[in-house]
Design an enzyme around this catalytic site. Structure first.
Site, PDB file in Angstrom:
ATOM      1  N   LYS A 121       0.999  -1.214  -0.019  1.00  0.00           N
ATOM      2  CA  LYS A 121       0.093   0.080  -0.037  1.00  0.00           C
ATOM      3  C   LYS A 121       0.849   1.393  -0.055  1.00  0.00           C
ATOM      4  O   LYS A 121       0.506   2.315  -0.601  1.00  0.00           O
ATOM      5  CB  LYS A 121      -0.929  -0.215   1.156  1.00  0.00           C
ATOM      6  CG  LYS A 121      -2.228  -0.877   1.101  1.00  0.00           C
ATOM      7  CD  LYS A 121      -3.077  -0.570   2.192  1.00  0.00           C
ATOM      8  CE  LYS A 121      -4.192  -1.528   1.988  1.00  0.00           C
ATOM      9  NZ  LYS A 121      -5.330  -1.484   3.098  1.00  0.00           N
ATOM     10  N   LYS A 202      -9.676 -13.604  -9.240  1.00  0.00           N
ATOM     11  CA  LYS A 202     -10.821 -13.667  -7.972  1.00  0.00           C
ATOM     12  C   LYS A 202     -11.818 -12.699  -8.251  1.00  0.00           C
ATOM     13  O   LYS A 202     -11.580 -11.360  -8.845  1.00  0.00           O
ATOM     14  CB  LYS A 202     -10.132 -13.296  -6.562  1.00  0.00           C
ATOM     15  CG  LYS A 202     -10.201 -14.401  -5.755  1.00  0.00           C
ATOM     16  CD  LYS A 202      -9.620 -14.150  -4.448  1.00  0.00           C
ATOM     17  CE  LYS A 202     -10.243 -13.059  -3.435  1.00  0.00           C
ATOM     18  NZ  LYS A 202      -9.846 -13.064  -2.099  1.00  0.00           N
ATOM     19  N   LYS A 205     -14.792  -6.567  -5.999  1.00  0.00           N
ATOM     20  CA  LYS A 205     -15.403  -5.316  -6.070  1.00  0.00           C
ATOM     21  C   LYS A 205     -14.676  -4.184  -6.937  1.00  0.00           C
ATOM     22  O   LYS A 205     -15.628  -3.681  -7.413  1.00  0.00           O
ATOM     23  CB  LYS A 205     -15.882  -4.742  -4.712  1.00  0.00           C
ATOM     24  CG  LYS A 205     -14.644  -4.370  -3.823  1.00  0.00           C
ATOM     25  CD  LYS A 205     -15.133  -3.730  -2.669  1.00  0.00           C
ATOM     26  CE  LYS A 205     -14.017  -3.850  -1.483  1.00  0.00           C
ATOM     27  NZ  LYS A 205     -14.048  -4.544  -0.568  1.00  0.00           N
TER      28      LYS A 205
END
Ligand code: AMP
Length: 339
Positions: A121, A202, A205
């Site tokens: 991140k 996968k 969202k």
């Protein structure tokens, strides 16, 4: 003499935390939330919506607030039951950040800098705030505050749970037995649901291709359209296998939605072709998700009900949190708060 570690009375305590980041999809539902719901039968469950974690990356305040309500409504619609479990928002319970501070005082900086998720991140950001580095300590506090014995975790959180275990052991060693050491809960039943447009990835969202992901609040006509346009494989045979990732994914979706084994579905659709099969998959997904969507639509309009659920959840979670915190304060050597 050291005290024995806090053991949950009766049923094992399970803690699951999720950030309020928008809509849940079929992968979240079949791979995680459905199992959390089943755990309520024989576990003492805490379901936390962790808004304090959410602000470790830039967020829009109004969106965070809306997403928190929406996340709660989606969880309740999926079967997380406020009458049997504690559904709470992290920032409503005093003690998460307080315990995180105390645990942070036992946590070497290098251990946080080595966390894979922090490295990933922080690489994507120009400047890195210390909250992002400290995130796993707050997660350890979330878990230890409730003396959770079991924590359902995906692969991306395993390293963070390991840190929580380390910090619990360190605290117990330095100040005497206080925390039980949390174990990862790896569910036996649980499906990894893949993207409808790229069965090698996968379902997620954040997939920019909207046809790839079925959300639990999608209307039946949208669910059907997405399933009917799912990528299938060459040949017309309905069977699972490494050479048939698209059909395998649809078979496991249908199996998870109907409770029927993949082999039984393969026999049922032998010689019938993809069209019939996809129609049946769409029917099964719609039958599974429709009650969830209907309940969500009711709840999201009912702010008083959502607030009532949050108030009850916060009160119950707070009672446990205060018990742990007062024990921790005493062990650390803080003077008891005057009453
Ligand atoms: P996330 O949406 O990544 O925050 O994940 C929330 C939970 O859903 C975690 O327990 C994940 O392991 C699970 N999950 C996320 N995506 C999938 C998927 N495509 N298939 C199965 N489980 C998933």
């Amino acid at each position: 003499m050291s005290e024995s570690p806090e053991k949950p009375a009766g049923r094992p305590v399970v803690l699951t935390c999720a950030q309020p980041t928008g809509r849940l999809h079929l992968g979240n539902y079949l791979g995680a939330v459905l199992n959390w719901g089943r755990m309520q039968d024989d576990h003492d469950c805490y379901f936390g919506i962790v808004d304090q974690h959410a602000i470790t990356v830039p967020t829009v305040p109004a969106e965070l607030r809306d997403n928190t309500y929406s996340c709660l409504a989606q969880y309740v619609a999926c079967g997380l039951d406020p009458a049997r479990s504690r559904l709470f928002v992290q920032s409503h319970v005093l003690g998460h950040t307080e315990l995180a501070w105390i645990l942070g005082c036992l946590c070497p900086l290098g251990q946080l800098e080595r966390m894979t998720q922090f490295k990933d991140k922080s690489r994507k950001q120009q400047s890195v705030d210390s909250g992002l580095l400290f995130y796993p300590v707050l997660m350890a506090a979330d878990i230890l505050l409730y003396n959770a014995a079991l924590v359902p975790v995906g692969d991306d959180q395993k390293q963070h749970l390991e840190l929580a275990r380390d910090l619990a052991q360190k605290f117990n060693h330095r100040y005497s037995e206080t925390f039980c050491i949390p174990e990862p809960f790896l569910s036996k039943v649980g499906s990894r649901i893949m993207s409808l447009q790229d069965p090698g990835a996968k379902m997620s969202k954040s997939d920019p291709n909207h046809a790839a992901t079925v959300f639990i609040t999608d209307r039946p006509e949208d669910v059907r359209r997405k399933i009917m346009s799912a990528v299938t494989d060459s040949g017309a045979e309905v069977r699972s296998g490494p050479d048939k990732p698209g059909v395998t994914n649809l078979l496991s979706i249908m199996s998870a939605c109907t409770g029927r084994p993949v082999a039984a579905l393969e026999s049922e659709f032998a010689g019938r072709g993809y069209g019939d099969f996809k129609k049946a998959v769409a029917d099964a997904v719609i039958a599974t998700l429709d009650p969830v969507r209907v309940r969500y639509d009711e709840l999201i309009k009912d702010k008083p009900e959502l607030s009532r659920i949050l108030k009850a959840g916060a009160e119950q979670a707070q009672a446990t949190a205060f018990r742990t915190l007062s024990k921790v304060h005493r062990k650390v050597g803080f003077v008891e708060r005057p009453r």
